[in-house]
Enzyme design. Structure first.
Site, mmCIF file in Angstrom:
data_model
loop_
_atom_site.group_PDB
_atom_site.id
_atom_site.type_symbol
_atom_site.label_atom_id
_atom_site.label_comp_id
_atom_site.label_asym_id
_atom_site.label_seq_id
_atom_site.Cartn_x
_atom_site.Cartn_y
_atom_site.Cartn_z
ATOM 1 C CG ASP A 1 -1.642 1.240 1.507
ATOM 2 O OD1 ASP A 1 -1.663 2.103 0.618
ATOM 3 O OD2 ASP A 1 -2.222 1.374 2.604
ATOM 4 C CD GLU B 1 -4.850 3.672 -2.216
ATOM 5 O OE1 GLU B 1 -5.687 4.447 -1.724
ATOM 6 O OE2 GLU B 1 -3.735 4.058 -2.604
ATOM 7 C CG ASP C 1 -9.157 4.559 1.369
ATOM 8 O OD1 ASP C 1 -8.637 5.270 2.252
ATOM 9 O OD2 ASP C 1 -8.500 3.810 0.623
ATOM 10 C CE LYS D 1 -1.572 7.094 -3.347
ATOM 11 N NZ LYS D 1 -1.995 6.097 -2.348
#
Ligand code: AMP
Length: 605
Positions: A8, A147, A169, A70
């Site tokens: 992850d 994810e 999420d 990211k």
């Protein structure tokens, strides 16, 4: 075959897991933690730090530290770091390399393959950038998965009943909501929506701003202009935010935060949960629209949802949980550990690809899975893919939420007579006009047979693979000539750039291992100094004068080298001299060591 790890690669934290005896297990990092901060730093003497070590020194080296990289994946951003301009892929690769190395240390074997997760809303360019980061880190990226899908996979393994679920999420930097159908060995993403720029970092920022402004009111000092102090406040804000998930007040106490006109200034501010909620209410509310869009796209009403899963550290915030409950009218499940379940799901997918979890062909997205253990993963493309046609119109080839892999061809023609070439922008997005979508690449088809406009028949094919990565091809049906077409997006790295980045990363791997060796040798040398001193204190007088002098000299020499090469400064260059000095001391103190060992054995002091 080596094991496939599940990674992850998070905005704030990353996590790595592996399947052991059919169960996903989180791999602790070298520092003993189950998640690793996605932070990279270069110290002033050029040393590279990743994870906890990078986070720890962020306050004193704000300019040399990069976090939340990211958010830049798939962009043209270049960051000046360690004296070089670096791409987001290279910086992400440094994080991946650490996770790989930690996994190797844990497993006691080399690791070459990984499944990496990305937010469901990542576009093609961002997915490709993630794959490239994996390659630069020396990983064969077997699959990129979303994810929320990974979270559902972690969930689905334990709970077999058929149902449609929502995965909400909210991580450090991204928000994703996905509607997923789990049933009969199949996990299918029905729809997905989200916001690439919403997460815990924004909550930290709000609280930081609040603290800065309160402090300014109290002291007239503007921390916003003091990078070191600001970094300390940022860290304290994140800590306070986490505390506020468990208690209703948090105290931010930062002594000696800044130097004021009349002496040092200290921060001591109490924040209540109510104030925090007020500061961040709009951020929580920004998750409403994506939830509704995902439900609409899946053609579902909330009453048809069997469960809502909370994923991502920011879902620990009570106001977020309350908001989800009010949106869907049910208590969200918290059975999964929100920080770890995505990596666990990736490890499960890794196990599937490796064949340790299932037999058969479920991994290729084609098999009809049936028996209890099999899991078929059906991901969807988060955004529609089109090409720009006459008048700036975005003509769709692949619709949003199509199940992967997907293949689609359409016939196009020329807009002008005798046109021999076309340049076609490839777009990603939902808007009808090309300019409102993201151009992810351009392709050029040449050698079209001269003909009046509208006559040539050009077949354009989009192939979106299971990783959500797009390949475009075109064929002039008139001549039968197929063109080799490469999507070239300015923000994706060329093969040459990737190769260069791989070489750079390998150099760092060598530098890292050299430094590790240097630290180990220094450590041994320091231990030898301490032990010899003690032996000399206890038994030195039993040696003859000449031996005493020799040991003292050799000890002083080694001690000088140890002190000169502090842990922060030591490099591989110092090793030969230090090793030689150690050997010399070991030789001259052999008798002393023997005397001391006898002394210890006889229990004297
Ligand atoms: P993730 O990317 O899932 O690891 O989420 C990281 C984000 O979750 C960061 O912004 C953290 O500050 C946040 N987070 C972690 N634990 C908590 C907590 N107990 N309360 C509020 N936010 C948290």
């Amino acid at each position: 075959m080596s094991r496939i790890i599940g990674i992850d690669l998070g905005t704030t934290n990353s996590c790595v897991a592996v399947l052991e005896n059919g169960k996903p297990v989180i791999i602790p990092n070298a520092e003993g933690n189950r998640t690793t901060p996605s932070i990279v730093a270069f110290t002033k003497n050029g040393e590279r730090l990743v994870g906890d070590l990078a986070k720890r020194q962020a306050v004193t080296n704000a300019a040399g530290t990069v976090s939340s990289i990211k958010r830049e994946m798939g962009t043209d951003t270049r960051l000046e770091l360690g004296g070089k301009r670096r791409t987001p892929q290279e910086i992400s690769a440094m994080i991946l390399h650490k996770l790989k190395t930690d996994a190797e240390a844990y497993l006691g074997e080399p690791v070459s393959d990984a499944v990496i997760t990305v937010p469901a809303y990542f576009n093609d360019v961002q997915r490709q950038a993630t794959k490239d980061a994996g390659r630069i880190a020396g990983l064969n990226v077997r699959r990129i998965i979303n994810e929320p899908t990974a979270a559902a996979l972690a969930y689905g393994l334990d709970h077999g009943e058929s149902q449609k679920i929502m995965v909400y999420d909210l991580g450090g930097g991204t928000f994703d909501v996905s509607i997923i159908e789990i049933g009969d060995g199949v996990i299918e993403v029905l729809s997905t929506c989200g916001d690439n720029h919403l997460g815990g970092d924004d909550f930290d920022q709000r609280l930081t701003n609040y603290l800065v402004s309160e402090f300014k009111q109290q002291t007239k000092y503007n921390i916003a202009k003091d990078p070191m102090a600001l970094q300390r406040v940022r860290e304290a804000a994140e800590k306070a935010k986490k505390e506020l998930s468990a208690s209703t007040t948090a105290n931010v106490n930062l002594p000696f935060l800044a130097q004021g006109r009349s002496g040092p200034l200290h921060m001591d501010i109490n924040v209540t949960r109510a104030v925090f909620e007020q500061l961040t209410r709009d951020l929580v509310e920004r998750t409403t629209m994506p939830v509704q869009t995902a439900l609409n796209d899946a053609g579902l009403s909330v009453s048809q949802l069997g469960r809502v899963l909370l994923v991502g550290g920011s879902t620990r915030i009570p106001a977020v949980q309350d908001h989800v409950r009010s949106l869907v009218g049910m208590m969200p499940s918290k059975g999964l550990n929100p920080d770890e379940c995505v990596a666990m799901g990736a490890a499960i997918q890794g196990g599937t690809l490796e064949g340790s979890l299932i037999s058969g062909s479920a991994g290729n997205g084609m098999a009809a899975a049936g028996n209890g253990q099999e899991i078929l993963l059906l991901d969807v493309t988060p955004l529609s893919l089109s090409i720009e046609t006459v008048g700036g119109v975005a003509t769709r080839l692949i619709e949003r939420n199509s199940t992967l892999p997907v293949h689609c061809s359409l016939i196009f023609t020329t807009a002008a007579s005798c046109q021999t070439k076309v340049e076609i922008p490839v777009l990603q997005g939902e808007r009808p006009m090309a300019r409102d979508n993201k151009t992810i690449g351009k392709f050029r088809l040449t050698g079209i047979k001269r003909a009046p406009r509208g006559v040539p028949q050009i077949e354009v094919t989009f192939d979106l693979d299971t990783n959500g990565i797009l390949k475009v091809s075109a064929k002039d049906l008139g001549t039968g000539r197929a063109q080799e077409i490469v999507i070239s997006s300015s923000s994706n790295l060329s093969e040459a750039e990737i190769q260069q980045a791989i070489r750079d990363a390998q150099e760092y791997a060598v530098a890292d291992s050299q430094r590790k060796e240097a630290m180990e040798v220094r450590n041994q040398a320091e231990t030898l100094v301490v032990e010899t001193k003690e032996a000399f204190r206890v038994c030195g007088k039993e040696l003859n004068k000449a031996d005493q002098k020799q040991v003292k000299n050799d000890l002083a020499n080694l001690e000088r080298l140890v002190n000169r090469n502090s842990p922060e400064k030591i490099t591989a260059d110092a090793l030969p001299e230090m090793k030689a000095a150690m050997e010399q001391l070991q030789r001259s103190s052999a008798t002393l060591s023997q005397l001391y060992a006898n002394h210890q054995a006889s229990g004297q002091n």
